[in-house]
Design a protein around this motif. Structure first.
Motif, PDB file in Angstrom:
ATOM      1  N   GLU A  30       0.829  -1.201   0.000  1.00  0.00           N
ATOM      2  CA  GLU A  30       0.000   0.000   0.000  1.00  0.00           C
ATOM      3  C   GLU A  30       0.865   1.254   0.000  1.00  0.00           C
ATOM      4  O   GLU A  30       1.916   1.294   0.628  1.00  0.00           O
ATOM      5  CB  GLU A  30      -0.905   0.001   1.229  1.00  0.00           C
ATOM      6  N   LEU A  31       0.421   2.254  -0.730  1.00  0.00           N
ATOM      7  CA  LEU A  31       1.057   3.569  -0.716  1.00  0.00           C
ATOM      8  C   LEU A  31       0.219   4.488   0.168  1.00  0.00           C
ATOM      9  O   LEU A  31      -1.008   4.478   0.104  1.00  0.00           O
ATOM     10  CB  LEU A  31       1.131   4.148  -2.129  1.00  0.00           C
ATOM     11  N   ARG A  32       0.883   5.283   0.960  1.00  0.00           N
ATOM     12  CA  ARG A  32       0.181   6.226   1.836  1.00  0.00           C
ATOM     13  C   ARG A  32       0.137   7.616   1.198  1.00  0.00           C
ATOM     14  O   ARG A  32       0.963   7.956   0.369  1.00  0.00           O
ATOM     15  CB  ARG A  32       0.870   6.289   3.196  1.00  0.00           C
ATOM     16  N   THR A  33      -0.826   8.384   1.636  1.00  0.00           N
ATOM     17  CA  THR A  33      -0.948   9.761   1.157  1.00  0.00           C
ATOM     18  C   THR A  33       0.044  10.645   1.910  1.00  0.00           C
ATOM     19  O   THR A  33       0.684  10.204   2.866  1.00  0.00           O
ATOM     20  CB  THR A  33      -2.366  10.303   1.385  1.00  0.00           C
ATOM     21  N   TYR A  34       0.142  11.899   1.497  1.00  0.00           N
ATOM     22  CA  TYR A  34       1.007  12.849   2.188  1.00  0.00           C
ATOM     23  C   TYR A  34       0.605  13.032   3.647  1.00  0.00           C
ATOM     24  O   TYR A  34       1.430  13.337   4.487  1.00  0.00           O
ATOM     25  CB  TYR A  34       1.023  14.203   1.466  1.00  0.00           C
ATOM     26  N   GLN A  35      -0.670  12.844   3.954  1.00  0.00           N
ATOM     27  CA  GLN A  35      -1.128  12.973   5.335  1.00  0.00           C
ATOM     28  C   GLN A  35      -1.028  11.656   6.095  1.00  0.00           C
ATOM     29  O   GLN A  35      -1.449  11.566   7.241  1.00  0.00           O
ATOM     30  CB  GLN A  35      -2.560  13.497   5.357  1.00  0.00           C
ATOM     31  N   GLY A  36      -0.498  10.612   5.442  1.00  0.00           N
ATOM     32  CA  GLY A  36      -0.301   9.326   6.099  1.00  0.00           C
ATOM     33  C   GLY A  36      -1.468   8.365   6.018  1.00  0.00           C
ATOM     34  O   GLY A  36      -1.453   7.307   6.632  1.00  0.00           O
ATOM     35  N   ASN A  37      -2.487   8.711   5.236  1.00  0.00           N
ATOM     36  CA  ASN A  37      -3.657   7.849   5.101  1.00  0.00           C
ATOM     37  C   ASN A  37      -3.445   6.808   4.014  1.00  0.00           C
ATOM     38  O   ASN A  37      -2.676   7.012   3.084  1.00  0.00           O
ATOM     39  CB  ASN A  37      -4.890   8.688   4.754  1.00  0.00           C
ATOM     40  N   LEU A  38      -4.193   5.708   4.104  1.00  0.00           N
ATOM     41  CA  LEU A  38      -4.173   4.705   3.039  1.00  0.00           C
ATOM     42  C   LEU A  38      -5.193   5.021   1.952  1.00  0.00           C
ATOM     43  O   LEU A  38      -5.083   4.538   0.836  1.00  0.00           O
ATOM     44  CB  LEU A  38      -4.453   3.307   3.612  1.00  0.00           C
ATOM     45  N   LEU A  39      -6.196   5.824   2.295  1.00  0.00           N
ATOM     46  CA  LEU A  39      -7.274   6.155   1.369  1.00  0.00           C
ATOM     47  C   LEU A  39      -7.341   7.658   1.161  1.00  0.00           C
ATOM     48  O   LEU A  39      -6.990   8.428   2.046  1.00  0.00           O
ATOM     49  CB  LEU A  39      -8.617   5.687   1.934  1.00  0.00           C
ATOM     50  N   SER A  40      -7.821   8.062  -0.004  1.00  0.00           N
ATOM     51  CA  SER A  40      -8.039   9.472  -0.288  1.00  0.00           C
ATOM     52  C   SER A  40      -9.436   9.645  -0.886  1.00  0.00           C
ATOM     53  O   SER A  40      -9.796   8.948  -1.836  1.00  0.00           O
ATOM     54  CB  SER A  40      -6.982   9.996  -1.257  1.00  0.00           C
ATOM     55  N   ASP A  41     -10.224  10.525  -0.302  1.00  0.00           N
ATOM     56  CA  ASP A  41     -11.584  10.787  -0.789  1.00  0.00           C
ATOM     57  C   ASP A  41     -11.555  11.736  -1.982  1.00  0.00           C
ATOM     58  O   ASP A  41     -10.666  12.562  -2.101  1.00  0.00           O
ATOM     59  CB  ASP A  41     -12.425  11.450   0.309  1.00  0.00           C
ATOM     60  N   PHE A  42     -12.561  11.618  -2.839  1.00  0.00           N
ATOM     61  CA  PHE A  42     -12.749  12.613  -3.884  1.00  0.00           C
ATOM     62  C   PHE A  42     -14.227  12.786  -4.155  1.00  0.00           C
ATOM     63  O   PHE A  42     -15.043  11.952  -3.781  1.00  0.00           O
ATOM     64  CB  PHE A  42     -11.962  12.292  -5.163  1.00  0.00           C
ATOM     65  N   GLY A  43     -14.573  13.881  -4.780  1.00  0.00           N
ATOM     66  CA  GLY A  43     -15.981  14.261  -4.975  1.00  0.00           C
ATOM     67  C   GLY A  43     -16.644  13.542  -6.126  1.00  0.00           C
ATOM     68  O   GLY A  43     -16.170  12.536  -6.625  1.00  0.00           O
ATOM     69  N   THR A  44     -17.760  14.092  -6.563  1.00  0.00           N
ATOM     70  CA  THR A  44     -18.522  13.513  -7.659  1.00  0.00           C
ATOM     71  C   THR A  44     -17.758  13.630  -8.974  1.00  0.00           C
ATOM     72  O   THR A  44     -17.179  14.668  -9.274  1.00  0.00           O
ATOM     73  CB  THR A  44     -19.883  14.229  -7.795  1.00  0.00           C
ATOM     74  N   VAL A  45     -17.784  12.543  -9.736  1.00  0.00           N
ATOM     75  CA  VAL A  45     -17.097  12.503 -11.022  1.00  0.00           C
ATOM     76  C   VAL A  45     -18.126  12.167 -12.094  1.00  0.00           C
ATOM     77  O   VAL A  45     -18.801  11.135 -12.017  1.00  0.00           O
ATOM     78  CB  VAL A  45     -15.980  11.434 -11.037  1.00  0.00           C
TER      79      VAL A  45
END
Length: 114
Positions: A30-45
């Protein structure tokens, strides 16, 4: 969004794996985000559109080797279902056909399967 309808409340999770081990999810890291999270949320696509995740992923790979980067897009309710079972090789054709997964070859980064 490769689907025909808008998608919302989605999360992204990234993995990397050495090229020879792509079918074996036990080797996916797993790759982590800059904030150390495993997941990153995003809006409506909307269909055919792209969106940026709220928190970018760090992409620092070991230097000696070629890797695949695997992105999983999932909904909030399934965020605890991160990758296929690792007991046997996965069906790469099914992975390739799913709009929830995308694979990037680091040796040929222009070519992205999704």
């Amino acid at each position: 969004n490769n689907a025909s309808t808008p998608k919302s409340n989605r999360i992204a999770c990234l993995y990397y794996v050495e090229k020879d081990y792509l079918p074996f999810t036990a080797h996916w890291q797993e790759l982590r985000t800059y904030q150390g999270n495993l997941l990153s949320d995003f809006g409506t696509v909307e269909p055919g559109q792209r969106v940026l995740a709220q928190d970018s992923f760090k992409l620092i790979l070991p230097e000696n080797g070629d890797y695949y980067i695997i992105a999983q897009i999932n909904d909030i309710e399934n965020r605890l279902n991160p990758k296929p079972p690792s007991t046997m090789a996965i069906d790469l054709e099914k992975l390739h056909q799913s709009y929830l997964w995308s694979v990037l070859d680091t040796a040929n980064p222009v070519y992205i399967t999704c």
